[in-house]
Write a protein that holds these residues in place. Sequence first.
Motif, PDB file in Angstrom:
ATOM      1  N   HIS A 104     -13.926  -9.402 -66.677  1.00 40.34           N
ATOM      2  CA  HIS A 104     -13.801 -10.081 -65.395  1.00 40.34           C
ATOM      3  C   HIS A 104     -14.694 -11.322 -65.355  1.00 40.34           C
ATOM      4  CE1 HIS A 104     -12.412  -9.987 -61.277  1.00 40.34           C
ATOM      5  NE2 HIS A 104     -13.633 -10.022 -60.798  1.00 40.34           N
ATOM      6  N   ARG A 122     -13.631 -14.311 -67.610  1.00 38.63           N
ATOM      7  CA  ARG A 122     -12.647 -15.157 -66.935  1.00 38.63           C
ATOM      8  C   ARG A 122     -13.339 -16.104 -65.956  1.00 38.63           C
ATOM      9  NH1 ARG A 122      -9.913 -11.458 -64.594  1.00 38.63           N
ATOM     10  NH2 ARG A 122      -8.261 -11.125 -66.116  1.00 38.63           N
ATOM     11  N   GLY A 123     -14.344 -15.600 -65.259  1.00 38.32           N
ATOM     12  CA  GLY A 123     -15.100 -16.450 -64.345  1.00 38.32           C
ATOM     13  C   GLY A 123     -15.806 -17.577 -65.068  1.00 38.32           C
ATOM     14  N   ILE A 146     -13.258 -20.401 -65.855  1.00 35.55           N
ATOM     15  CA  ILE A 146     -12.898 -21.315 -64.766  1.00 35.55           C
ATOM     16  C   ILE A 146     -14.056 -22.240 -64.427  1.00 35.55           C
ATOM     17  CG2 ILE A 146     -13.542 -19.771 -62.872  1.00 35.55           C
ATOM     18  CD1 ILE A 146     -10.514 -22.167 -62.989  1.00 35.55           C
ATOM     19  N   PHE A 171      -8.762 -18.701 -71.420  1.00 37.91           N
ATOM     20  CA  PHE A 171      -7.696 -18.106 -70.601  1.00 37.91           C
ATOM     21  C   PHE A 171      -6.524 -17.664 -71.477  1.00 37.91           C
ATOM     22  CE2 PHE A 171      -9.353 -20.541 -66.789  1.00 37.91           C
ATOM     23  CZ  PHE A 171      -9.725 -19.397 -66.092  1.00 37.91           C
ATOM     24  N   LEU A 188     -15.459 -16.001 -58.522  1.00 41.52           N
ATOM     25  CA  LEU A 188     -14.651 -17.067 -59.106  1.00 41.52           C
ATOM     26  C   LEU A 188     -13.560 -16.495 -60.005  1.00 41.52           C
ATOM     27  CD1 LEU A 188     -17.399 -19.703 -59.994  1.00 41.52           C
ATOM     28  CD2 LEU A 188     -15.762 -19.783 -58.109  1.00 41.52           C
ATOM     29  N   SER A 189     -13.852 -15.393 -60.666  1.00 40.03           N
ATOM     30  CA  SER A 189     -12.833 -14.736 -61.482  1.00 40.03           C
ATOM     31  C   SER A 189     -11.682 -14.238 -60.615  1.00 40.03           C
ATOM     32  CB  SER A 189     -13.459 -13.572 -62.258  1.00 40.03           C
ATOM     33  OG  SER A 189     -12.484 -12.879 -62.991  1.00 40.03           O
ATOM     34  N   SER A 192      -9.584 -17.194 -59.769  1.00 41.17           N
ATOM     35  CA  SER A 192      -9.490 -18.162 -60.861  1.00 41.17           C
ATOM     36  C   SER A 192      -8.120 -18.815 -60.961  1.00 41.17           C
ATOM     37  CB  SER A 192      -9.848 -17.491 -62.195  1.00 41.17           C
ATOM     38  OG  SER A 192      -8.989 -16.395 -62.455  1.00 41.17           O
ATOM     39  N   TYR A 193      -7.039 -18.043 -60.773  1.00 40.04           N
ATOM     40  CA  TYR A 193      -5.708 -18.653 -60.901  1.00 40.04           C
ATOM     41  C   TYR A 193      -5.429 -19.664 -59.786  1.00 40.04           C
ATOM     42  CZ  TYR A 193      -0.654 -19.230 -61.094  1.00 40.04           C
ATOM     43  OH  TYR A 193       0.612 -19.763 -61.135  1.00 40.04           O
ATOM     44  N   LEU A 213      -7.580 -21.176 -57.966  1.00 40.81           N
ATOM     45  CA  LEU A 213      -8.576 -22.252 -58.087  1.00 40.81           C
ATOM     46  C   LEU A 213      -8.166 -23.227 -59.180  1.00 40.81           C
ATOM     47  CD1 LEU A 213     -11.235 -23.557 -57.316  1.00 40.81           C
ATOM     48  CD2 LEU A 213     -12.418 -21.962 -58.850  1.00 40.81           C
ATOM     49  N   TYR A 214      -7.650 -22.699 -60.286  1.00 42.54           N
ATOM     50  CA  TYR A 214      -7.185 -23.584 -61.349  1.00 42.54           C
ATOM     51  C   TYR A 214      -6.029 -24.455 -60.848  1.00 42.54           C
ATOM     52  CZ  TYR A 214      -5.470 -25.310 -65.796  1.00 42.54           C
ATOM     53  OH  TYR A 214      -5.066 -26.144 -66.818  1.00 42.54           O
ATOM     54  N   HIS A 266      -5.507 -16.815 -52.432  1.00 46.56           N
ATOM     55  CA  HIS A 266      -5.734 -15.484 -52.998  1.00 46.56           C
ATOM     56  C   HIS A 266      -5.534 -14.400 -51.952  1.00 46.56           C
ATOM     57  CE1 HIS A 266      -7.560 -12.301 -55.345  1.00 46.56           C
ATOM     58  NE2 HIS A 266      -8.478 -12.098 -54.409  1.00 46.56           N
TER      59      HIS A 266
END
Length: 363
Positions: free
Chosen positions: A21, A24-25, A28, A51, A306-307, A310-311, A313-314, A347
């Motif tokens: 987890h 992944r954070g 990003i 990613f 942030l994780s 993350s999607y 946010l990206y 989210h």
Amino acid sequence: MAKGQLESPMYRLVLRNRNLHLLRGLAIILVVGYHIGLPGFSGGFVGVDIFFLISGFLITMKLSSVKTKSDIKNFYIQRAKKIIPSLFVVAAGTLSVFWYLYGWTDKTARYLSEAVQSLLGVVNNSYMFAATAEPYGYSPFLHLWSIAIEIQFYVAAPLLLFLLVYKFKLNARLIVSAMLLVSLSLFVWVSYFDPLAAYYASFGRIWEFSLGALIALALSTHKSRKLFTDVQAKIVQLIALAAILVFSLGFGWFIPEILVYSLFPIFASAALLLVIVKESKSYSFESRSTKMDLFTQPPLKAISFLSDISYPLYLVHYPVLFFTYAYYPEFVFVGVLFSLLSAYLIHRTIEQPLLRNKQKSSE
């Protein structure tokens, strides 16, 4: 891939692994830091590679339950629910803002085309060919090249698994290894004479998904046996994390045009992924094996948050920065805060409701 390996309960445990987890954070953070031009984040683009690595790992585990055409259909539906709604909202919002500010122009038409291509999972090809011909113009959708490659992987992976493994009884590890070697060779070769094409092209990214897939397949074989002692695991974690950070924070020391330097942090990320998942107690998010639990010393709640987002946010941060730099470049951090807020709202209002519906339907 033998029947019974990497069944969905283990997939759910791995998905909740705290260290995975937080990896992944970290990815990003690297990407956003690179896009806002934070000092020392010149190699932050490697977050996208992380990613891809994680996607190859998780999807390979998930695909262990894909045995029939109906399973493939359900897999596609689940992936579409995860990717398309948030992508559609961000693309529509970005186009609306651009149209409001500039009206219908050639750029508006081009961005509309890019938005549609991103939803179809082919936009990276447009960027590759355009970048090969000449430096590609700045676009609020430029970052969606990576989402297109993700979509291509999600479409191809279950079909390859079903046809080659279940129909023709070929060895999954052999197939994935061959794909890794061919893609990696093409990536290294093309990066020397056309780095932009190597960067955007699908063929140059297959090896990263394949590397993650091989880690998943390796864990299926050795799931009941420790690969490292606690001390060895901690050392591998520290070395791998140091390699990622040295490259990401100091890419200016290297020659930016030579993408092969990115191989170092990517393989370091693969080693880190293997250790943090394999050596976490029972693959569990609730693991208390803190002797080797690098990321939880101390708990990094901000990175975990942030994780979670993350999607979205990206998806949202790049268009926000596009407009921020166009009008108020001195307020770039306001744009980052707005991106965080927007990603959190997406989210909570789009991703989580769909996830809850998915869980209810599977009960």
